[in-house]
Design a protein around this motif. Structure first.
Motif, PDB file in Angstrom:
ATOM      1  N   LEU A 183     -43.863  43.922  35.335  1.00 38.95           N
ATOM      2  CA  LEU A 183     -44.725  44.775  36.171  1.00 38.95           C
ATOM      3  C   LEU A 183     -44.276  44.783  37.633  1.00 38.95           C
ATOM      4  CD1 LEU A 183     -48.288  44.081  34.740  1.00 38.95           C
ATOM      5  CD2 LEU A 183     -46.954  46.185  34.568  1.00 38.95           C
ATOM      6  N   ARG A 184     -43.754  43.668  38.079  1.00 39.40           N
ATOM      7  CA  ARG A 184     -43.299  43.603  39.468  1.00 39.40           C
ATOM      8  C   ARG A 184     -42.035  44.453  39.660  1.00 39.40           C
ATOM      9  NH1 ARG A 184     -41.112  39.316  40.859  1.00 39.40           N
ATOM     10  NH2 ARG A 184     -42.153  38.064  39.273  1.00 39.40           N
ATOM     11  N   ALA A 185     -41.181  44.454  38.638  1.00 37.77           N
ATOM     12  CA  ALA A 185     -39.896  45.163  38.777  1.00 37.77           C
ATOM     13  C   ALA A 185     -40.020  46.678  38.567  1.00 37.77           C
ATOM     14  CB  ALA A 185     -38.897  44.579  37.786  1.00 37.77           C
ATOM     15  N   LEU A 186     -40.901  47.092  37.695  1.00 35.43           N
ATOM     16  CA  LEU A 186     -40.962  48.516  37.327  1.00 35.43           C
ATOM     17  C   LEU A 186     -41.055  49.505  38.492  1.00 35.43           C
ATOM     18  CD1 LEU A 186     -43.114  48.663  34.047  1.00 35.43           C
ATOM     19  CD2 LEU A 186     -40.735  49.384  34.314  1.00 35.43           C
ATOM     20  N   PRO A 187     -41.953  49.258  39.473  1.00 39.87           N
ATOM     21  CA  PRO A 187     -42.082  50.243  40.559  1.00 39.87           C
ATOM     22  C   PRO A 187     -40.827  50.343  41.426  1.00 39.87           C
ATOM     23  CG  PRO A 187     -43.914  48.685  40.558  1.00 39.87           C
ATOM     24  CD  PRO A 187     -42.887  48.146  39.640  1.00 39.87           C
ATOM     25  N   ARG A 188     -39.928  49.394  41.276  1.00 41.25           N
ATOM     26  CA  ARG A 188     -38.722  49.417  42.117  1.00 41.25           C
ATOM     27  C   ARG A 188     -37.571  50.239  41.527  1.00 41.25           C
ATOM     28  NH1 ARG A 188     -37.591  43.313  43.155  1.00 41.25           N
ATOM     29  NH2 ARG A 188     -35.732  44.203  44.124  1.00 41.25           N
ATOM     30  N   ILE A 189     -37.800  50.741  40.338  1.00 42.92           N
ATOM     31  CA  ILE A 189     -36.732  51.516  39.678  1.00 42.92           C
ATOM     32  C   ILE A 189     -36.667  52.924  40.251  1.00 42.92           C
ATOM     33  CG2 ILE A 189     -36.101  52.589  37.460  1.00 42.92           C
ATOM     34  CD1 ILE A 189     -37.174  50.118  36.113  1.00 42.92           C
ATOM     35  N   SER A 190     -35.467  53.400  40.477  1.00 40.56           N
ATOM     36  CA  SER A 190     -35.344  54.783  40.968  1.00 40.56           C
ATOM     37  C   SER A 190     -34.748  55.656  39.869  1.00 40.56           C
ATOM     38  CB  SER A 190     -34.446  54.820  42.200  1.00 40.56           C
ATOM     39  OG  SER A 190     -33.099  55.037  41.809  1.00 40.56           O
TER      40      SER A 190
END
Ligand code: UD1
Ligand code: CA
Length: 458
Positions: A183-190
């Protein structure tokens, strides 16, 4: 780390390479959709719950996923595999301390025993992420795995450099994540890549940079682990499943004479000592008893066959029941809703539909029995036809026990032939016939002596 985990199956994409109007994961292999096969496999691993991400043709996909412990989540627009996982964000947030097993729904060959070592590795090493890899001869179309300076990342085919494309270790599309790290990593994906999509595979690089523990379970079961993207790959998958099914049947005492030329759906059950000759097709949820013989070119769909039944060549049986010791064929067509009772014999070119055919009754040749009730020990002569349809409605024919129907008889329904009645050959029966009587309904034969013909004058 938790022993308890949830599963998330990604099934929202259309499957463009499949070139179908139908969602790829709904296409069947040996009687089961790819999605159902993946769900069966995942459920055997005993997750707390399975969530299926649906989008393209979501109503149809939901129907296919209507199983206990399975729930569907909608991904409104299909913007990539990471975007699909985000559709489940709210559910995942509630389960932060657990793991989630994420699987692409286009892997119909996966078996629980292949995934168990991945779960075990994840737990043993207390990983943040463990994913499945495999080495293949032809990696085209897959994400390649890159290892460098203690870091791991995946590069998709389209974004890979020519030298990266040569890498043969690929991402199999099965991942076990610690939910809170995911969950922490997902929003950082472009979505800055050739496809303009949010790739789940980019989480791997992010976690790797964060120095989280990542495990790769490299499976040797190449064939099983690669997914299905094209119709050809689906046909190849069917081959593997067919082989597995026939092996399982053989272990239970079924003789399949030619495994390469028999098509037996995954849900079919067959009893011991039954012999299946080459080129037999058994589909759907058919059940075949023990000590039966199914001769070449028999095609059975969703039917039940008892014990010691012989089905002779080129016979088609659909949604019907054949009881013990009966014999059907060659060249019979048994259409839906027919019951052939024990010891009955149905022979060449006989068609039945919505008919109960009694114990030890016989219809040896060239007949049509539709919407018919035939009691026990009836003899149906060659060329008997039930005229069950008047252009508007269907009507019933009843033939009571022990009756004898002479050859070439037409029974105009609704009509009833009484017990042990005898119908003369060539009759057209329009009225009920009383028990133990003889009915003949044909025009009388006329015979005249041929007179000498006069010679014509020229
Ligand atoms: C994916 C992996 C690739 C891996 C391969 C293994 C990514 C970016 N790539 O590629 O590294 O080698 O699987 O088979 O993940 N889906 C959704 N929503 C979307 C897009 C896809 O639910 O917006 C679903 C699809 O229905 C499918 C699954 O995700 O079941 C995988 O998508 P697919 O397009 O087949 O990914 P691949 O290109 O095969
Ligand atoms: Ca795929």
């Amino acid at each position: 780390m938790s022993e308890r985990f949830h599963a998330l199956v990604l099934a929202a994409g259309k499957g463009t390479r499949f070139k179908s109007e139908r969602n790829k994961v709904l296409h069947p292999v040996l009687g089961k959709s790819m999605l159902r096969l993946v769900l069966d496999c995942v459920l055997k691993l005993k997750p707390e719950k399975v969530y299926v991400v649906v989008g393209y043709q979501k109503e149809e996909v939901k129907k296919e996923a209507a199983l206990e412990k399975v729930e569907c989540i909608t991904q409104q627009k299909q913007m990539g595999t990471a975007h699909a996982v985000l559709a489940a964000r709210n559910i995942l947030k509630r389960e932060k301390e657990k793991d989630v097993l994420i699987i692409n729904a286009d892997h119909p060959l996966l078996r629980p025993e292949t995934l168990k070592p991945l779960l075990a590795l994840h737990r043993r090493d207390r990983n943040s992420l463990t994913f499945l890899s495999v080495e293949v001869e032809n990696p085209a179309g897959f994400g390649r795995i890159l290892y460098s300076d203690n870091k791991i990342r995946i590069v998709e085919e389209r974004d890979a450099t020519p030298s990266e494309r040569k890498i043969k270790e690929i991402n199999a599309g099965v991942y076990l994540f610690k939910i809170k790290d995911l969950l922490r990593a997902l929003p950082r994906i472009s979505n800055q890549n050739k496809k303009g999509e949010y790739y789940l595979t980019d989480v791997i690089e992010i976690l790797s940079q964060e120095k989280k523990k990542i495990g790769v379970h490299k499976s040797s079961r190449t064939q099983e682990v690669v997914g299905v993207n094209s119709r050809y790959e689906l046909a190849k998958a069917a081959e593997v499943l067919r082989e597995r099914k026939i092996l399982a049947l053989s272990d239970k005492g079924v003789t399949v004479c030619d495994p390469h030329n028999s098509w037996i759906d995954l849900d079919v059950k067959i009893g011991a000592d039954t012999t299946i000759y080459p080129s037999v097709i058994i589909e759907g949820k058919s059940v075949i008893g023990s000590q039966c013989r199914l001769y070449p070119y028999v095609h059975i769909v969703n039917s039940r066959v008892g014990n010691r039944v012989k089905i002779l060549s080129s016979t088609v049986i659909e949604e019907s029941v054949i009881e013990n010791d009966a014999q059907v064929g060659p060249f019979s067509r048994i259409r839906p809703n027919t019951i052939i009772r024990s010891g009955a014999k149905v022979g060449n070119f006989v068609e039945m539909k919505n008919t109960v055919f009694g114990k030890k009754s016989k219809a040896g040749h060239l007949s049509y029995l539709g919407d018919c009730e035939v009691e026990k020990e009836v003899n149906i002569g060659a060329g008997t036809i039930t005229c069950n349809y008047d252009g508007k409605k269907k009507s019933k024919t009843i033939i009571e026990a022990g009756a004898f129907i002479g050859s070439g008889t037409e029974l105009i329904a609704p009509v009833k032939i009484g017990k042990k009645a005898y119908i003369g050959a060539g009759s057209t029966i329009t009225k009920d016939v009383a028990p133990e009587s003889l009915a003949v309904a044909r025009s009388k034969q006329v015979e005249r002596r041929r007179g000498r013909r006069k010679k014509r004058k020229k």
